[in-house]
Structure formats: structure tokens, C-alpha cells
Design a protein around this motif. Sequence first.
Motif, PDB file in Angstrom:
ATOM      1  N   HIS A 429       0.826  -1.206   0.000  1.00 54.05           N
ATOM      2  CA  HIS A 429       0.000   0.000   0.000  1.00 54.05           C
ATOM      3  C   HIS A 429       0.863   1.262   0.000  1.00 54.05           C
ATOM      4  O   HIS A 429       0.558   2.241  -0.696  1.00 54.05           O
ATOM      5  CB  HIS A 429      -0.944  -0.011   1.210  1.00 54.05           C
ATOM      6  CG  HIS A 429      -1.958   1.082   1.160  1.00 54.05           C
ATOM      7  ND1 HIS A 429      -3.041   1.052   0.316  1.00 54.05           N
ATOM      8  CD2 HIS A 429      -2.034   2.267   1.821  1.00 54.05           C
ATOM      9  CE1 HIS A 429      -3.752   2.154   0.467  1.00 54.05           C
ATOM     10  NE2 HIS A 429      -3.161   2.916   1.371  1.00 54.05           N
ATOM     11  N   ALA A 430       1.959   1.230   0.769  1.00 52.57           N
ATOM     12  CA  ALA A 430       2.849   2.394   0.813  1.00 52.57           C
ATOM     13  C   ALA A 430       3.453   2.658  -0.568  1.00 52.57           C
ATOM     14  O   ALA A 430       3.518   3.810  -1.018  1.00 52.57           O
ATOM     15  CB  ALA A 430       3.955   2.161   1.848  1.00 52.57           C
ATOM     16  N   GLU A 433       0.903   4.255  -2.695  1.00 58.10           N
ATOM     17  CA  GLU A 433       0.720   5.669  -2.326  1.00 58.10           C
ATOM     18  C   GLU A 433       1.896   6.528  -2.770  1.00 58.10           C
ATOM     19  O   GLU A 433       1.728   7.697  -3.098  1.00 58.10           O
ATOM     20  CB  GLU A 433       0.510   5.799  -0.809  1.00 58.10           C
ATOM     21  CG  GLU A 433      -0.897   5.489  -0.362  1.00 58.10           C
ATOM     22  CD  GLU A 433      -1.278   6.282   0.889  1.00 58.10           C
ATOM     23  OE1 GLU A 433      -1.245   7.531   0.858  1.00 58.10           O
ATOM     24  OE2 GLU A 433      -1.598   5.628   1.904  1.00 58.10           O
ATOM     25  N   ASP A 612       6.085  -1.465   8.280  1.00 61.26           N
ATOM     26  CA  ASP A 612       5.143  -1.856   7.223  1.00 61.26           C
ATOM     27  C   ASP A 612       3.840  -2.397   7.813  1.00 61.26           C
ATOM     28  O   ASP A 612       2.743  -2.013   7.407  1.00 61.26           O
ATOM     29  CB  ASP A 612       5.783  -2.874   6.286  1.00 61.26           C
ATOM     30  CG  ASP A 612       6.698  -3.857   6.995  1.00 61.26           C
ATOM     31  OD1 ASP A 612       6.538  -4.035   8.238  1.00 61.26           O
ATOM     32  OD2 ASP A 612       7.560  -4.453   6.334  1.00 61.26           O
ATOM     33  N   PHE A 615       1.975   0.297   9.489  1.00 57.11           N
ATOM     34  CA  PHE A 615       1.360   1.173   8.490  1.00 57.11           C
ATOM     35  C   PHE A 615       0.041   0.574   7.997  1.00 57.11           C
ATOM     36  O   PHE A 615      -0.963   1.279   7.864  1.00 57.11           O
ATOM     37  CB  PHE A 615       2.317   1.419   7.316  1.00 57.11           C
ATOM     38  CG  PHE A 615       1.746   2.360   6.290  1.00 57.11           C
ATOM     39  CD1 PHE A 615       1.402   3.659   6.634  1.00 57.11           C
ATOM     40  CD2 PHE A 615       1.517   1.950   4.984  1.00 57.11           C
ATOM     41  CE1 PHE A 615       0.837   4.532   5.702  1.00 57.11           C
ATOM     42  CE2 PHE A 615       0.965   2.799   4.044  1.00 57.11           C
ATOM     43  CZ  PHE A 615       0.617   4.096   4.408  1.00 57.11           C
ATOM     44  N   LEU A 619      -2.095   3.192   9.264  1.00 57.22           N
ATOM     45  CA  LEU A 619      -1.929   4.099   8.118  1.00 57.22           C
ATOM     46  C   LEU A 619      -1.419   5.489   8.507  1.00 57.22           C
ATOM     47  O   LEU A 619      -1.904   6.507   8.001  1.00 57.22           O
ATOM     48  CB  LEU A 619      -3.245   4.202   7.323  1.00 57.22           C
ATOM     49  CG  LEU A 619      -3.666   2.928   6.585  1.00 57.22           C
ATOM     50  CD1 LEU A 619      -5.087   3.080   6.000  1.00 57.22           C
ATOM     51  CD2 LEU A 619      -2.704   2.565   5.457  1.00 57.22           C
ATOM     52  N   HIS A 623       4.676   7.448   8.960  1.00 59.38           N
ATOM     53  CA  HIS A 623       5.338   6.208   8.519  1.00 59.38           C
ATOM     54  C   HIS A 623       5.430   6.157   6.995  1.00 59.38           C
ATOM     55  O   HIS A 623       6.437   5.703   6.439  1.00 59.38           O
ATOM     56  CB  HIS A 623       4.582   4.984   9.054  1.00 59.38           C
ATOM     57  CG  HIS A 623       4.735   4.808  10.536  1.00 59.38           C
ATOM     58  ND1 HIS A 623       3.973   3.936  11.262  1.00 59.38           N
ATOM     59  CD2 HIS A 623       5.568   5.416  11.426  1.00 59.38           C
ATOM     60  CE1 HIS A 623       4.339   3.989  12.537  1.00 59.38           C
ATOM     61  NE2 HIS A 623       5.292   4.890  12.656  1.00 59.38           N
ATOM     62  N   LEU A 624       4.398   6.645   6.330  1.00 59.75           N
ATOM     63  CA  LEU A 624       4.443   6.687   4.863  1.00 59.75           C
ATOM     64  C   LEU A 624       5.582   7.589   4.401  1.00 59.75           C
ATOM     65  O   LEU A 624       6.354   7.242   3.501  1.00 59.75           O
ATOM     66  CB  LEU A 624       3.103   7.179   4.305  1.00 59.75           C
ATOM     67  CG  LEU A 624       3.059   7.360   2.789  1.00 59.75           C
ATOM     68  CD1 LEU A 624       3.277   6.047   2.058  1.00 59.75           C
ATOM     69  CD2 LEU A 624       1.730   7.988   2.352  1.00 59.75           C
ATOM     70  N   LEU A 627       8.901   5.843   4.973  1.00 59.49           N
ATOM     71  CA  LEU A 627       9.121   4.772   3.990  1.00 59.49           C
ATOM     72  C   LEU A 627       9.455   5.355   2.618  1.00 59.49           C
ATOM     73  O   LEU A 627      10.329   4.863   1.907  1.00 59.49           O
ATOM     74  CB  LEU A 627       7.878   3.877   3.892  1.00 59.49           C
ATOM     75  CG  LEU A 627       7.746   2.795   4.969  1.00 59.49           C
ATOM     76  CD1 LEU A 627       6.360   2.149   4.908  1.00 59.49           C
ATOM     77  CD2 LEU A 627       8.838   1.732   4.833  1.00 59.49           C
ATOM     78  N   LYS A 628       8.753   6.421   2.263  1.00 64.34           N
ATOM     79  CA  LYS A 628       8.992   7.058   0.967  1.00 64.34           C
ATOM     80  C   LYS A 628      10.428   7.593   0.890  1.00 64.34           C
ATOM     81  O   LYS A 628      11.131   7.391  -0.109  1.00 64.34           O
ATOM     82  CB  LYS A 628       7.983   8.193   0.783  1.00 64.34           C
ATOM     83  CG  LYS A 628       8.039   8.867  -0.556  1.00 64.34           C
ATOM     84  CD  LYS A 628       6.964   9.927  -0.700  1.00 64.34           C
ATOM     85  CE  LYS A 628       7.059  10.538  -2.088  1.00 64.34           C
ATOM     86  NZ  LYS A 628       6.052  11.559  -2.322  1.00 64.34           N
TER      87      LYS A 628
END
Length: 736
Positions: A429-430, A433, A612, A615, A619, A623-624, A627-628
Amino acid sequence: MSEPISRREFLHVTAAAGAFGSLGFAPGLDLAPPSIVQRQAGAVEAPGGWFDRPMRWAQLTLVENDPGRFDPQFWLDYFRRLHADAATLSAGGIVAYYPTQIPLHHRSDSLGDGDPFGTLVAGCRALDMNVVARTDPHAARENVRQAHPDWISTTAAGEPRRHWANPDLWITCALGPYNFEFMDQVHREIVAKYQVDGIFGNRWSPQGGDCYCVHCERNFKAASGRALPRISDRRDPGRRAYLEWRTARLTELWKHWDASIRAIRPGARFIPNGPPNMKTAGELAEIQFADYQARRGLTPPWANGRRAKEFRSVMGSRPVGGIFSVGLEEPYRWKDSVQSEPEVKLWVAEGTANGMRPWVTKFSGVLYDRRWMPIVERIYDWHYRHERYLRNERPLARVALLHSEQTEAFHPGVAEGDRPGDHMLGMYHALVEMRVPFELVHEAFLTPDRLDAFKLLVLADAAALSEAQCAAIREFVKRGGSVLATLASSLFDESGVRRADFGLADVFGVSFAGRIEGPMHNSYVSLDADPSTGARHPILDGLEGTPRIVNGVFRVEVRPSQAFPSPLTLIPSYPDLPMEDVYPRVQRTETRELYLRDLGRSRVAYFPWDIDRTFWDVLSVDHLRLLKNAVAWACNEPQPVAVEGPGIVDVTAWRQRDSMTVHLVNLTNPMMMKGPLRESIPVGPLTARIRLPEGTRPSKVQLLTAGAVVTTEPVNGTLRVVVPSVDVHEVIAIDL
Ligand SMILES: [Zn+2]
């Protein structure tokens, strides 16, 4: 498709088991040898067989009383309007829809003198379609049980197993003579009589529970020296031996049926609906179909694209079809239902954007609700008009996420509450996104020719890895590849036994310190500047304005074996009640929550916690962001395409022979995580910056759905394309 069996165990052998991934794109990588296919008329097809020809499939599954009631011409007209170039048609097994001569092969009670299967085959041939015959061996009638009691699946209590949905039927044993002998005879009759291109076997694996019949008892004993197990824990040695035997037996059945079919028609194949496991599909199949017909319950729409990536991780460039239905696929099984148009369109778009070819499946020749027909016609018409840009040769993604079947099968998580599948879901999902094009790679195919297309390999708690798989990842890093890993990646061997240290300890630069903590409440990570320069690491970009963010829920204690930067450190859990007690007992620690190794060409980022999984659970936008940044830092190169603008958009990028494409699938919707969609909600404008393949120049740029030609010129090898609006699915097609 629901049945009263353990979902985990049957994940890969049942149809549509839920959400759940190569990439050798050179034809030479295909393991099966090319073959020459003799068409009925005697014409010789191209080497390699018919498999890559069909782009749009249609399936009609007949019901017992269809013969004499349904109109074959109605369906043939519809197939023509769909521009379908292959069909899968009900032939035999539970019910024969042709005048079979095989004793105990039940002819439809309504068959009379008719041959509806033959009529449909001839009609499809006249439309120049490839034809595959569908059989379903999983149930039989009382007369079959009386003639051959040993053909029927047997419960642990020694009773013949009745069909869970229709008590007039008996479940057959999938691993004994019913399939190996009787169904083999059925397949041979169908192929000899109708010269079809293949047999598609539905529900061909054990159904309704383990079988304890005399054949299973005897064959398992001969193979393993053991009695059939009566416990379901996969880590039990007896259970494990049984699961391995069952996979081997199914693989043997696949090969057995396939050899019989090929002996009659060399170009035809047995095509299982659901391989014994993905590795076997990669080794045996020339074509596969993902039977994931629609969403159910809480399911993100990208789950269909994920299934496409899973199949591609073993199939490489070989064709994969995406079976979709037009009805609700909820546990209550309203098989005569019809979904909303936006829901069907989004589900199919996710498959198409991820490289699957559409296969619409409809059962019952007599229809009640026909609202789906123009919907599928619109989807297929679009596909037909743009087929040239949908014949992909390879994806252009530079990020790969490891798909570990071993971890799914043999790693129950590090502690209660750690569902291992959730790490993959969160990372997937990350990445969606982030709008980063990515592929899945399968643990059984970690060869340089498959891995080296990628810059970054992501291990989302890929816990169970063999020594050889760890070595393949280590060599990938030595060749310049980067790795991003989380939590217990490589801490267990391929059978789920914990190692003394990570298999990839040298790659991560840390060793296991012996303890796994969690579930933790109210723990944080401190965002720390470099003490000597006062600067923040770029991994923290976008997290300004706070000294800390929330931690995950599980963490592995590790000991660094070298010096590391410290951008993230642990703030341990502290009481979350009573409110008077909610203050950190320790303000800061030296315990890193992220280990970053810069090896020059390669970079390694290891999170010793479940960023992960957490997240997926909560969500958190922080954290997104983290990770990005970690993906960007580890890649250390621009992505093949960067997309700016509002919304949640799944981005994939592909190369065709004379073109490249960027697919934008608009997932933005209040019903994104639980359909069905009520409406599509367009997003835009979106600006795509597309890196052109080295040495290419675009001759024409189009938006396929909008039907617009875009005037744009590359600057430094990058093309900027503005897409005014995306309804469900837009494709930027660039002729090269
Ligand atoms: Zn059996």
C-alpha cells in the motif's frame, strides 16, 4: 469462492483465495520448450504455441439445465461484440455438456441428443477464437460412489464426504484414481473429439478438507513412511510432510493430465485453475490465469494488480490472464448478481495496468440480470482498440518487493498479533501511495537475470529465507543492488526455524541481540540531527516541526557490527494510563530504529521494527513519509516516472516493442478499501515526468482513454506530460 477448508493451506490451490508475486523477460527464460502447434486444418502455428495470441478471454460456465434452454448464438454474438479472441467453455467433469461415451461421466439431464459444447466450440472457431475446455472434477453423483466408493473423499472419521453446498453430491478424492484415471479419460475424450487448445481444470485440488481414503493413506505411507496427519499446525513434521506430498502429488497430476492431452494434440495444455504453488507454475506453465473475480469485504482495489504481479514474479513474460466476474463475490455467494460499473471497471483496470489480460467469467447460459453486458463490452472495446499498447514486453519498474511463499506458509509471525501477511500489505500500500512503479520477485527465482532489472529489493518482513536465497540477495548487493528490509527479514530459515542471527546480518550490518519486543504500546521514535553538524538526515525530510513520531508495535533488538548514522532512535514504551502517569520515563536512548549503510553504488536500509505492518494497521502518514524517503534514499536514482497531482494513483510503466506506456489507475474513492464503488471520481490534472529509455526519441505521445495527442518534447531524456483528468484508467502511450 468459499469452502470450509483452511485458507492458509489452500491459498495456492483454490480459486480466488483472496489478496495475495520476475522477471525474466527474454523468451529464452521460459522453461518449457517451444512447440509447434498443429491447427485442426493442418496449418502450423508459430513456434512457441498459441498461448501469447489471445488478449481478451471470455468464459461461459453452463449449468445442468442449460442445454435446450440457453441460446448458443446469443453468446457467440456477445463474444464477437467483445472482440474476445479466446473462450473457455464448460465441457465435462461433474456434468458433461457433450455426448460423452465414458461410463459414469454424467451427461446433463437436459442434454437429449444435443451437443451444446460442440456447438459453442464450432461457433468460437468460426470467430477465429482459441478454445479451452473447462472441466470440474471436484464432485460426483451417488451412482459414482456406489460403483467406486474409493473415488470419494473420506473424512478423518472415515465417512464419505458430502458436498458442503449440494448434499446430493459427493466430494471426490483429488489425489487418487478418480482424477488420475477417470478424469484423465474424460480429458482425452474431449481433446480427441473437439481438438481444443487446452483443458482448464477448475477445483482440481483437494476440496472440503483432507482426504483419508485408502489411496491417500497408502500413497502417503509409501512416500513418507508416515500415517496421514490429524493435526493442522504446519510446523508439525507430519503435517509438513503431508503438505509437501500433496504439492508433489498435484504436480504429478498436472504433468500426467498434460502429457495425455499433448499426446493427442501437441499444442494443447492442461491449465490448472490455481497451481500447487507459484514456484511450480513458474516451472511448468506456459500460460496461467489468476482467479480473483472481485473484491469481498475489506479489500483494496489494488489487490487485483497485486495478484497480477504475483503471477508475473514466476511467469516472467509468459501470458497471465485475470479472471473477473461481474457479480458480488461475498461469502453469501449471490452467483446471479451484478456489480456497479465503476467497481467492475476499476477491478479490471488494476489487472490491465499490471499486465494481466482480461477474462470475463459468467456462469449460466440463461441470464436474469443483464446489466453487466454493456459494461464488459465497453471495457473490452477499449482494450481491443488499444491492444498494440497492451502487448507488453517488460515492466520498467526499478523497485522489487520480495514475495515469499515460505514466509506465508511457515512463519506465523514473531508474536501474537503479528500477522505476517500484513507486512506485505502495508509495504504494498505504501508503494502504491508513493506512486513508485514496482514489481514482485519470487523467492524461488532470485537469479541475476531476474534481479538485476531492479535497483532496489524490498524485504517486507521476509522472515523465512534459505541460505541460498540470502546468498542471492548478498550477491545482488555486491553487484550494486540496494536493499530495504524490515523487522525479522532473514531471521528464520526456509522452514520457519529461527536462526541464531539474521541470514543477512552482514548485509544489514547488525546482529540479532536475542529479544523481540512487542506488542508495544505508546512507544515513539526520536528524529535526531547529526550531533556534529546539526543537520537532519534526508531520510527525515517532510517530518519537520516535531522531535518525534509514533513507533511501530514490534521490534527486534539488534547489535550494530559497525558505525551507523543515528537519524532515528527509540523512545521506549511508557504507561498510557492513568493519564497522570503518561510521560516518558526515558527521554532518549542511543538505540537506533533505522540502520543506513551507504556502500557506494549499493545502499541498505534496515528498520528493526514493523513499520510496514503498523502502516497497514494504522496508516500513519509519518510512517508513509519515512518509507517514501527510505525508498528514495536506497534507490539513489530517479524513478522511471514521477507523478504529481492529487489523489491515490497506482502507477505502472511498461515497454512494448515500438512504444512505452505509463498506466495511471485512479484509486481515489471513499469506497477504496471496501467496495463497491458508487461512482468514479476523476482526479487531475496529473503531471507525469517520464524517463525515456536510453537512446530513444518519442515520435507520438497519446492519452489512450482521453483519445488525445499530446504535444511535448523531452528535456534531458525526460518527457513531461500533463494529464488533465483521470476517471478510472488513463494510459500515456509513447511511440518510440
Ligand atoms: Zn483420497
